[in-house]
Write an enzyme that holds these catalytic residues in place. Structure first.
Site, mmCIF file in Angstrom:
data_model
loop_
_atom_site.group_PDB
_atom_site.id
_atom_site.type_symbol
_atom_site.label_atom_id
_atom_site.label_comp_id
_atom_site.label_asym_id
_atom_site.label_seq_id
_atom_site.Cartn_x
_atom_site.Cartn_y
_atom_site.Cartn_z
ATOM 1 N N TYR A 159 -0.673 8.211 -2.493
ATOM 2 C CA TYR A 159 -0.942 7.842 -3.882
ATOM 3 C C TYR A 159 -2.150 8.624 -4.433
ATOM 4 C CZ TYR A 159 2.049 3.549 -3.897
ATOM 5 O OH TYR A 159 3.096 2.644 -3.878
ATOM 6 N N GLY A 160 -3.075 8.963 -3.542
ATOM 7 C CA GLY A 160 -4.362 9.539 -3.969
ATOM 8 C C GLY A 160 -4.283 10.680 -4.969
ATOM 9 N N CYS A 178 -4.470 -1.596 -1.750
ATOM 10 C CA CYS A 178 -4.672 -0.167 -1.941
ATOM 11 C C CYS A 178 -5.642 0.009 -3.101
ATOM 12 C CB CYS A 178 -3.326 0.471 -2.277
ATOM 13 S SG CYS A 178 -3.441 2.196 -2.814
ATOM 14 N N ASN A 179 -6.734 0.726 -2.842
ATOM 15 C CA ASN A 179 -7.725 0.928 -3.902
ATOM 16 C C ASN A 179 -7.190 1.803 -5.019
ATOM 17 O OD1 ASN A 179 -10.649 -0.028 -2.736
ATOM 18 N ND2 ASN A 179 -9.275 0.631 -1.123
ATOM 19 N N THR A 180 -6.412 2.812 -4.661
ATOM 20 C CA THR A 180 -5.887 3.724 -5.680
ATOM 21 C C THR A 180 -4.971 2.965 -6.643
ATOM 22 O OG1 THR A 180 -5.921 5.457 -3.980
ATOM 23 C CG2 THR A 180 -4.761 5.957 -6.031
ATOM 24 N N GLU A 205 -2.383 8.442 8.154
ATOM 25 C CA GLU A 205 -0.951 8.102 8.046
ATOM 26 C C GLU A 205 -0.134 8.880 9.083
ATOM 27 O OE1 GLU A 205 -0.043 5.746 5.803
ATOM 28 O OE2 GLU A 205 2.121 5.903 5.986
ATOM 29 N N CYS A 238 -10.964 3.233 0.491
ATOM 30 C CA CYS A 238 -9.524 3.459 0.660
ATOM 31 C C CYS A 238 -9.126 2.705 1.916
ATOM 32 C CB CYS A 238 -9.250 4.956 0.830
ATOM 33 S SG CYS A 238 -7.585 5.337 1.441
ATOM 34 N N THR A 239 -8.046 1.953 1.843
ATOM 35 C CA THR A 239 -7.711 1.091 2.981
ATOM 36 C C THR A 239 -7.400 1.895 4.244
ATOM 37 O OG1 THR A 239 -5.459 0.955 2.074
ATOM 38 C CG2 THR A 239 -6.930 -0.887 1.632
ATOM 39 N N HIS A 240 -6.903 3.098 4.081
ATOM 40 C CA HIS A 240 -6.623 3.905 5.277
ATOM 41 C C HIS A 240 -7.900 4.187 6.097
ATOM 42 C CE1 HIS A 240 -2.700 4.563 3.454
ATOM 43 N NE2 HIS A 240 -2.315 5.146 4.571
ATOM 44 N N ASP A 284 0.886 -1.168 0.000
ATOM 45 C CA ASP A 284 0.000 0.000 0.000
ATOM 46 C C ASP A 284 0.922 1.215 0.000
ATOM 47 O OD1 ASP A 284 -2.239 1.683 0.191
ATOM 48 O OD2 ASP A 284 -2.338 1.538 2.369
ATOM 49 N N SER A 285 0.355 2.392 -0.180
ATOM 50 C CA SER A 285 1.151 3.614 -0.116
ATOM 51 C C SER A 285 1.685 3.851 1.294
ATOM 52 C CB SER A 285 0.280 4.800 -0.512
ATOM 53 O OG SER A 285 -0.844 4.858 0.352
HETATM 54 N N1 DGL Z 1 -4.641 3.432 0.973
HETATM 55 C C1 DGL Z 1 -4.795 3.893 -0.350
HETATM 56 C C2 DGL Z 1 -6.109 3.410 -0.976
HETATM 57 O O1 DGL Z 1 -6.643 2.397 -0.582
HETATM 58 C C3 DGL Z 1 -4.567 5.337 -0.668
HETATM 59 C C4 DGL Z 1 -4.013 6.302 0.295
HETATM 60 C C5 DGL Z 1 -3.160 7.338 -0.416
HETATM 61 O O2 DGL Z 1 -1.984 7.046 -0.560
HETATM 62 O O3 DGL Z 1 -3.670 8.366 -0.859
HETATM 63 O O4 DGL Z 1 -6.607 4.019 -1.875
#
Ligand code: DGL
Length: 266
Positions: A50-51, A81-83, A159, A190-192, A18-19
């Site tokens: 990553y977003g 990570c969804n992104t 984060e 988003c996993t976060h 993930d990011s």
């Molecule tokens: N955790 C990431 C996701 O699931 C994105 C977080 C990020 O880096 O912006 O999309």
């Protein structure tokens, strides 16, 4: 095809990336479901977030993360990570031979759970713009109206380990449009955001269901391992290793904080 030597041994670890720390929620779920599997988690914290990044950049970072995990000898990679999944999974699959399991916002389960046919998705600004998400909604919303809200800066707060009191007001601003649209199911895209679930549930009207994809991803991992004959034997210890392109003490202190907060993080 680059860098994958198929069918060596099923004792190799599963890799996840993930990011940053969001994908740890997915790792925890995989650990729960598949306790015999060794896991390597790569937090690409040096390139977080990553977003807001462009698709080409995410493809490059996702390939670099894949290389890091392949160097560790992983047998399967979870793009936790969804992104990265919505932007780069197709290109990863075309470039590498290793099996990938990606994650996308849980449109299909959310649409079948919804009683009023109004679903909301909270995700990064990158994910909400992707054609993958648009296609997913077109193909799997099953008649539900799906509203998406980008939440720039929200993953950054997670984060950074921000306190609930700092996150709650920001969150309200992102959830309001979904509430106004009448969503009775909200998807954590988003996993976060998994680590904000308690706050999100508190901010939504009573009865609103919150859905995430960690458990379905873990089940999919099990299925792919079984179908490809890659499951671990269960003999020997299954370890969990955390690596990061960023600051290691920061990663470890974040994991400690969540464990103390009651999350079952291995
Ligand atoms: N955790 C990431 C996701 O699931 C994105 C977080 C990020 O880096 O912006 O999309």
């Amino acid at each position: 095809m680059l860098g994958y030597d198929a069918g060596v041994t099923d004792e190799r670890p599963i890799g996840l990336f993930d990011s940053g720390i969001g994908g740890v929620a997915v790792l925890s779920e995989i650990r729960r479901l598949l306790p015999d599997e060794s896991l390597v988690y790569f937090a690409d914290a040096a390139n977080f977030p990553y977003g807001p990044k462009a698709e080409d950049e995410i493809k490059r970072l996702a390939a670099a993360a894949t290389d890091v995990l392949l160097e560790r000898g992983v047998k399967l990679i979870v793009v936790a990570c969804n992104t990265a999944s919505t932007m780069a999974l197709a290109s990863l699959r075309s470039r590498y031979d290793v099996p990938f399991v990606g994650m996308v916002p849980a449109v299909k389960p959310a649409s079948s759970l919804s009683r009023n046919g109004l679903v909301g998705i909270l995700a990064t600004e990158g994910t909400v713009q992707t054609s993958v998400l648009a296609d997913l909604i077109r193909d799997f919303a099953n008649g539900a109206v799906v509203n998406t809200t980008a939440a720039p800066g929200l993953a950054e707060l997670v984060e950074a380990g921000a306190q609930d009191a700092a996150i709650a007001p920001v969150l309200v601003g992102f959830l309001d449009p979904l509430i106004e649209a009448g969503s009775d199911v909200v998807v954590l895209g988003c996993t976060h955001y998994f680590f904000l679930r308690h706050l999100i549930e508190k901010s939504l009207p009573a009865g609103t269901q919150v859905v995430d994809a960690a458990e379905p991803v873990a089940r999919r991992v099990r299925q792919v391992l079984e179908e490809s004959g890659l499951s671990a034997s269960g003999i020997g210890a299954a370890g969990v290793e955390y690596i990061t392109s960023g600051d290691r003490p920061q990663l470890l202190s974040c994991l400690r904080r969540w464990r103390e907060a009651g999350y079952a993080i291995p």
